[in-house]
Design a protein around this motif. Structure first.
Motif, short mmCIF file in Angstrom:
data_model
loop_
_atom_site.label_atom_id
_atom_site.label_comp_id
_atom_site.label_asym_id
_atom_site.label_seq_id
_atom_site.Cartn_x
_atom_site.Cartn_y
_atom_site.Cartn_z
N ASN A 278 -7.75 -1.52 2.28
CA ASN A 278 -8.15 -0.11 2.27
C ASN A 278 -8.36 0.48 3.66
OD1 ASN A 278 -8.21 0.22 -0.59
ND2 ASN A 278 -10.14 -0.89 -0.65
N GLN A 279 -7.60 0.00 4.63
CA GLN A 279 -7.70 0.60 5.95
C GLN A 279 -7.11 2.01 5.90
OE1 GLN A 279 -9.48 -1.13 8.43
NE2 GLN A 279 -9.88 -2.28 6.56
N THR A 280 -7.60 2.85 6.79
CA THR A 280 -7.23 4.27 6.68
C THR A 280 -5.75 4.53 6.90
OG1 THR A 280 -8.03 4.53 8.92
CG2 THR A 280 -9.51 5.20 7.16
N ALA A 281 -5.07 3.67 7.62
CA ALA A 281 -3.65 3.90 7.87
C ALA A 281 -2.79 3.47 6.69
CB ALA A 281 -3.20 3.15 9.12
N GLY A 282 -3.38 2.87 5.67
CA GLY A 282 -2.58 2.43 4.54
C GLY A 282 -1.89 1.10 4.79
N THR B 272 -2.77 -2.89 5.41
CA THR B 272 -3.87 -3.84 5.32
C THR B 272 -3.98 -4.67 6.59
OG1 THR B 272 -3.54 -3.94 2.95
CG2 THR B 272 -4.74 -5.76 3.94
N SER C 295 0.83 -1.21 0.00
CA SER C 295 0.00 0.00 0.00
C SER C 295 0.87 1.26 0.00
CB SER C 295 -0.88 0.06 1.26
OG SER C 295 -1.76 -1.01 1.34
N ARG C 296 1.93 1.22 0.80
CA ARG C 296 2.73 2.41 1.00
C ARG C 296 4.17 2.17 0.57
NH1 ARG C 296 0.92 4.90 6.69
NH2 ARG C 296 3.16 5.20 6.77
#
Lengths: 260, 260, 260, 260
Positions: D191-195, D197, D49-50
């Motif tokens: 798609n959790q808000t912290a980026g 999973t 994600s990041r």
């Protein structure tokens, strides 16, 4: 101030005369309506459902046509890329590199694209939330390129449908990047039993009007003089002769929205 | 020709002075913008998540308030019903009977509502396709009443979210009934862990603008002078003092759309 | 210890001899496999897609058949109810009242059912999360009846499909109520264009095996000697002569699971 | 006849001693339960994600560790690839090439992988139907390699959840390829808000039991001696010391299923 901008062209570059003819027609309309215009064409298609789907006329040949379209009409051009090598290759010819939705989480592709210093248009994966697109954008920014755009093109909604969530447009705009609505692919009907993705082109205007009304920055659409004869994605493309009417209506709505 | 119409009012009737005050304010706005207006208020709430949620001030009392709102301002009023008995009771006082989304497949409720010869507004179940709403409407028509409206209020999208599919609006209009977009409930966030449904009221204008742009016939919204103090659904209601601004913008877009 | 329990029977009571014949056959199998058995039959159908769908042979007549099945074979019987009046009426004849999925949020229906002091089987709405079912159950408990069961029957997954989320079974069991898997309705294909809900009956065993493997307490299924001739929901029912084979396999898996 | 097969190992190769220690432990269990075993480890992670997520210890170094694990225990090893170059590189060291779910539609990647003549495990995209996986498999077969496996790993279900549709397992088996259930990634919460999973590891056994019960050919899971200290995806991995218990139960269920 100003109008929305437009990414438009054929799904895939089929040949030079066809590309120039489409571009000329759209350039005239973009002048008529004061719409900043970027010519769109894929130089290859890498993610067809079936291996026997049309995949292109040759990379260099198609890229040179894109470049010629750009120089002929003095407009930017955009194409999509699928690998790091394609990023470096395509950047020689085009102004905007587009990351396909399926590939929007591929870190190295985003980094390679970023390094070309072209504008990077990242399409939102059908499996991603609007919120999660900030991490995709951040990968480009962290690679030294803040010229990012984000494109909504529908989210998985059961197996054989996509739905556009218009809440995502203002949400993604909050990240500070222009947001585009891809009305062509948002209307796809994936996973059809024949292995060929279908579409609902009669809803193009509906989708686009809603996008403009909520303040989207750009519209992406594929168009073709004769969609039924197109070599790829004919099911979804707008007949080119309907584009004038569509842009007229969208421009009218956009002017109202911009006045708010 | 003309403007969109508006169903608006508080989630639930909390008392006479509050109902009249809200109605007066909205009537003034509906005059200002030439918006046909229907006052909305539930006289009871039957489908709260939790048994300790507020369910109303008493049926007859609330219905008489609805009737008084109608006669005071010479406007139609709408309320929702949950049983055949409620259909017959409410029809004595109101002009439009609304079938809640969860109940849109209950044949006998639709039949009973139809027989009152009031207008019947059927909300699309979160589990139903736009296409399937023609069967719900047909049940009313087959019971001798063709005064039907259909309301979009979002579709199940995972457990804790709803999504509005704007393709459904022109699709349902093809059945020949006016279609309403309920921007309040479309923004609900169901199945929250506390058992209280949440909302995203800052997106009300976004949702409504998209609806008007695609040509929806009516807008449904709940509004309250002080949403935080409302006895039901405060999370979703538009603060009443923001309604003027919203209606101004929607009317402006609607005039453009109607000119197409 | 012991086996899973079974709710089974025809979709709707078509007549006495048919009900008794189906019950006898299933009673024999339930004896063979030591499966606690509850005869299921609807006495009316209130939520058909279309108004011309079959809705029953008459309430009292059908309820008396249910009662006779119960007394003849000394087994409990279950039927579904749609209104408070139906709750009080049906409770005179049956042991378990079932709340249809579309109605699982109707507070007054749950309260009325609870007050009959029958067992209450609440089907999970296609629009509800497993977690949210605790609030539905709590409404029954708060009305003085803790005999609650919860039934999974699939969740909205796009417009024309349902999906069973097996994570929900242990999750709902944590609330302390028996959990049932309805393999018949979980395989429905809603919102078909003809207005008649389809099904995938060849997957009944697949769905049921997964349910037993994750430890579900009960299985719900509809069965008919000749599904193609059934007056309701023929598309989904298991041919009665396949039930022995199914129960044999499920019992075998269940014994293993219970030994863990 | 025989047991299900197992793909298991750490999310990513963190070092040689760790890889060998995990493999040894699992090899012992696979002997104990007669489970054909394939060691799994990513040598790089391309789709975090990041951008600041851990991506690996170096390609060649990690691939050599995979190879050493294979030769030390005489077991096949599997790793995932993201580009054509990676396919050719990894094929030098491993027995099975895995196509990540996001990349399952990339024709050229599938073709390149196919040409290595390794087994190709294609993970089902979160956006694809089970039916559509036949087209992905066919691309490999059409490239001259019929050693294909398909892996279910959950389907997009709203923005922040995945759901496993167990109907897809027998459906994909009809294409003639072994089907694997990836219980680790099926439990992701994207798609959790912290980026980052999230996951639901307490449900691993639930998911796996359902898979075995419906007859899946293989189970894929990630495991780690100390998930909380893992450099990638700790939220989802099974603590290694719980694997014995899990395999014991799954083997017991599998033997029953195979006897049917």
């Amino acid at each position: 101030s100003g109008n929305f901008f437009l990414f438009a062209g054929p799904c895939v570059i089929e040949g030079e005369s066809m590309a120039l003819a489409i571009a000329e027609k759209i350039v005239n309309l973009s002048d008529k309506y004061a719409i900043p215009y970027v010519f769109k064409g894929s130089y290859r298609k890498a993610n067809r459902s079936r291996i026997d789907s049309f995949r292109g006329i040759g990379d260099e040949k198609a890229l040179k046509i894109l470049q010629k379209v750009g120089s002929t009409f003095d407009i930017p051009v955009v194409t999509d890329i699928h690998t790091e090598e394609e990023a470096f290759l395509a950047a020689e010819y085009v102004d905007v590199l587009q990351i396909p939705a399926f590939l929007c989480r591929q870190t190295e592709l985003l980094e390679a694209a970023a390094k070309t210093q072209r504008w990077i248009n990242i399409k939102k994966g059908q499996f991603l939330s609007p919120q999660a697109m900030q991490f995709a954008a951040q990968k480009v920014v962290d690679s030294g390129n803040d010229q990012v755009m984000l494109t909504e093109r529908g989210t998985t909604f059961g197996y054989q449908d996509l739905v556009v969530d218009y809440r995502g447009i203002p949400l993604m705009q909050q990240f500070g990047y222009p947001v585009i609505l891809d009305v062509t692919h948002s209307l796809q009907q994936p996973n059809q039993t024949a292995g060929v993705t279908g579409g609902l082109p009669q809803l193009i205007e509906t989708m686009a009007r809603a996008g403009i009304a909520v303040g989207v920055d750009g519209i992406f659409l594929e168009t073709h003089p004769e969609p039924a004869k197109a070599l790829s994605d004919g099911a979804n493309m707008l007949p080119l002769d309907q584009l004038d009417h569509l842009l007229s209506r969208l421009s009218t709505i956009c002017q109202i929205i911009k006045s708010f």
